[in-house]
Design a protein around this motif. Sequence first.
Motif, PDB file in Angstrom:
ATOM      1  N   TYR A  12       0.861  -1.188   0.000  1.00 39.32           N
ATOM      2  CA  TYR A  12       0.000   0.000   0.000  1.00 39.32           C
ATOM      3  C   TYR A  12       0.892   1.230   0.000  1.00 39.32           C
ATOM      4  O   TYR A  12       1.656   1.464   0.935  1.00 39.32           O
ATOM      5  CB  TYR A  12      -0.917  -0.002   1.221  1.00 39.32           C
ATOM      6  N   LEU A  13       0.806   2.003  -1.060  1.00 41.67           N
ATOM      7  CA  LEU A  13       1.719   3.130  -1.232  1.00 41.67           C
ATOM      8  C   LEU A  13       0.971   4.297  -1.870  1.00 41.67           C
ATOM      9  O   LEU A  13       0.327   4.140  -2.911  1.00 41.67           O
ATOM     10  CB  LEU A  13       2.890   2.699  -2.128  1.00 41.67           C
ATOM     11  N   ALA A  14       1.084   5.475  -1.218  1.00 41.62           N
ATOM     12  CA  ALA A  14       0.475   6.697  -1.752  1.00 41.62           C
ATOM     13  C   ALA A  14      -1.011   6.504  -2.060  1.00 41.62           C
ATOM     14  O   ALA A  14      -1.492   6.849  -3.153  1.00 41.62           O
ATOM     15  CB  ALA A  14       1.230   7.166  -2.997  1.00 41.62           C
ATOM     16  N   LYS A  15      -1.726   5.940  -1.098  1.00 42.47           N
ATOM     17  CA  LYS A  15      -3.171   5.724  -1.183  1.00 42.47           C
ATOM     18  C   LYS A  15      -3.567   4.783  -2.318  1.00 42.47           C
ATOM     19  O   LYS A  15      -4.703   4.794  -2.792  1.00 42.47           O
ATOM     20  CB  LYS A  15      -3.909   7.060  -1.314  1.00 42.47           C
ATOM     21  N   THR A  16      -2.613   3.971  -2.743  1.00 43.49           N
ATOM     22  CA  THR A  16      -2.864   3.005  -3.806  1.00 43.49           C
ATOM     23  C   THR A  16      -2.476   1.613  -3.314  1.00 43.49           C
ATOM     24  O   THR A  16      -1.413   1.436  -2.710  1.00 43.49           O
ATOM     25  CB  THR A  16      -2.051   3.351  -5.064  1.00 43.49           C
ATOM     26  N   LEU A  17      -3.342   0.625  -3.561  1.00 43.44           N
ATOM     27  CA  LEU A  17      -3.076  -0.754  -3.173  1.00 43.44           C
ATOM     28  C   LEU A  17      -2.608  -1.536  -4.400  1.00 43.44           C
ATOM     29  O   LEU A  17      -3.304  -1.595  -5.421  1.00 43.44           O
ATOM     30  CB  LEU A  17      -4.332  -1.395  -2.587  1.00 43.44           C
ATOM     31  N   TYR A  18      -1.419  -2.110  -4.265  1.00 44.02           N
ATOM     32  CA  TYR A  18      -0.853  -2.920  -5.333  1.00 44.02           C
ATOM     33  C   TYR A  18      -0.852  -4.385  -4.877  1.00 44.02           C
ATOM     34  O   TYR A  18      -0.314  -4.699  -3.811  1.00 44.02           O
ATOM     35  CB  TYR A  18       0.584  -2.506  -5.631  1.00 44.02           C
ATOM     36  N   THR A  19      -1.448  -5.255  -5.661  1.00 39.73           N
ATOM     37  CA  THR A  19      -1.414  -6.684  -5.344  1.00 39.73           C
ATOM     38  C   THR A  19      -0.794  -7.427  -6.527  1.00 39.73           C
ATOM     39  O   THR A  19      -0.997  -7.061  -7.693  1.00 39.73           O
ATOM     40  CB  THR A  19      -2.824  -7.236  -5.075  1.00 39.73           C
ATOM     41  N   GLY A  20      -0.037  -8.456  -6.195  1.00 45.60           N
ATOM     42  CA  GLY A  20       0.643  -9.207  -7.242  1.00 45.60           C
ATOM     43  C   GLY A  20       1.516 -10.282  -6.665  1.00 45.60           C
ATOM     44  O   GLY A  20       1.148 -10.931  -5.676  1.00 45.60           O
ATOM     45  N   ARG A  21       2.728 -10.419  -7.221  1.00 45.92           N
ATOM     46  CA  ARG A  21       3.629 -11.500  -6.817  1.00 45.92           C
ATOM     47  C   ARG A  21       5.055 -10.994  -6.710  1.00 45.92           C
ATOM     48  O   ARG A  21       5.495 -10.191  -7.535  1.00 45.92           O
ATOM     49  CB  ARG A  21       3.585 -12.615  -7.865  1.00 45.92           C
ATOM     50  N   PHE A  22       5.761 -11.466  -5.693  1.00 50.93           N
ATOM     51  CA  PHE A  22       7.199 -11.233  -5.633  1.00 50.93           C
ATOM     52  C   PHE A  22       7.893 -12.255  -6.524  1.00 50.93           C
ATOM     53  O   PHE A  22       7.735 -13.469  -6.354  1.00 50.93           O
ATOM     54  CB  PHE A  22       7.724 -11.376  -4.205  1.00 50.93           C
ATOM     55  N   VAL A  23       8.652 -11.752  -7.483  1.00 49.69           N
ATOM     56  CA  VAL A  23       9.431 -12.603  -8.378  1.00 49.69           C
ATOM     57  C   VAL A  23      10.882 -12.150  -8.301  1.00 49.69           C
ATOM     58  O   VAL A  23      11.170 -10.965  -8.503  1.00 49.69           O
ATOM     59  CB  VAL A  23       8.935 -12.514  -9.830  1.00 49.69           C
ATOM     60  N   ARG A  24      11.765 -13.068  -7.993  1.00 43.48           N
ATOM     61  CA  ARG A  24      13.181 -12.710  -7.878  1.00 43.48           C
ATOM     62  C   ARG A  24      13.787 -12.594  -9.279  1.00 43.48           C
ATOM     63  O   ARG A  24      13.837 -13.553 -10.040  1.00 43.48           O
ATOM     64  CB  ARG A  24      13.941 -13.738  -7.047  1.00 43.48           C
ATOM     65  N   LEU A  25      14.256 -11.389  -9.608  1.00 41.75           N
ATOM     66  CA  LEU A  25      14.770 -11.116 -10.942  1.00 41.75           C
ATOM     67  C   LEU A  25      16.034 -10.266 -10.868  1.00 41.75           C
ATOM     68  O   LEU A  25      16.339  -9.669  -9.831  1.00 41.75           O
ATOM     69  CB  LEU A  25      13.723 -10.368 -11.773  1.00 41.75           C
ATOM     70  N   ASN A  26      16.732 -10.211 -11.968  1.00 40.05           N
ATOM     71  CA  ASN A  26      17.877  -9.314 -12.112  1.00 40.05           C
ATOM     72  C   ASN A  26      17.437  -8.034 -12.806  1.00 40.05           C
ATOM     73  O   ASN A  26      16.588  -8.070 -13.708  1.00 40.05           O
ATOM     74  CB  ASN A  26      18.981  -9.975 -12.949  1.00 40.05           C
TER      75      ASN A  26
END
Length: 395
Positions: A87-101
Amino acid sequence: MFRILLQACFLTLAIAQTVPDDLSNYTTTIYLPYASKFSLNKTPTINATIEGKSFLFPVDTGSTGLLIGAPQLPSLSNTTGTPTYQYLAKTLYTGRFVRLNITFPGTNNTSARSELPILVVDKSVACPKYNTTTNTGKCPDKAAPQNDLRKVLILGVGFGFNLPTSGLPYAIPSHNPFLTIRAINGTETKANTFRNGYTLSTKGVHLGLTRSNTKGYNWVKLDKGTTGDLHDWAKVKTQIHIDAQGPYNGTAVVDTSTGYMYIQAEPAGSVPNTTVADTVHKPLDKAKKLTVVKPGTHLEFGFPVGKDAEGVAGFDFSVGEVKKGVPEWVFPTRVGTGPHVVAGRGLLEGFSIGFDAEGGWFGFKCLVCGEGEKKGKTGKKGTGKGEGAVKRGGA
């Protein structure tokens, strides 16, 4: 307006003895120039590559973590990763953590590779009524409008945001793309030559602190963060004066994602405010009003807090002044538990800043100290000298 403050000699020496090792042994670094000229009107950007695709990332020191809308990485399966939210700046982000370069191109054909969990966003909604204590990743407003995932792109490189009930449980060093540099120019970084941290100016970013790229900086010691991570540090402390009232001891953030300033004195004090027509948000609505800090209010900030550490850096201005580094708008806010200031990217016109994630220091390099004297003005405390302030790394 911007200044490096001087101290009595005995006090300077007492502080200097607490400064850790210098940076003469640290030689590994890379410089990332901004992709376009610095402007108060937009967040600075740098180039980067993920999964073979090039991006122009906004550099945000007001958050921690790399967020990218899923449609922008079509090579990734929609089932890859660990479900999460932010939750950032009154915005909710939902998804997945993916380990990437992620690869950052630097000057002279150099490059840096960072490896970290990236939040691949499957859904983004504006959710101002979200409660960070009770709403765990679900917006209570079922009709919340969804944002265009093709525009979700955040490179959060700040620190000190993973406080309880912040809604940012993963705002931690292992999710900071500037603190997870694994290789520079294809060579693995080594702890004895790569000092984890960065400096940031109106020109670009140095990753990896050295004696050379920290020359002229004055440093404030940071408190430990909320986790056991050795690179986790709390926000920098500040003393705030408002029309000579105070000091109000609190915290500060230099937030490159905004050109404005947000300030709170509660519960210790108050901020004079007034209501004006909203000329900030587009499309313009003449009937809409904004609460702003009253023009003419004198604001003064010193770093850090406490008489035994005063004299590192400071700046002050009167709201409404048309001067370098003064924000067009200053907004009073009532969030969190105490006094604080969110200084926008305009501060970079007066100071370059640095973050030492190894030792827990926040640095200021004054760019305009002494300008008043040079131009025949009577600027406040603008000595342009740094001899009496805390120094480190051969500064």
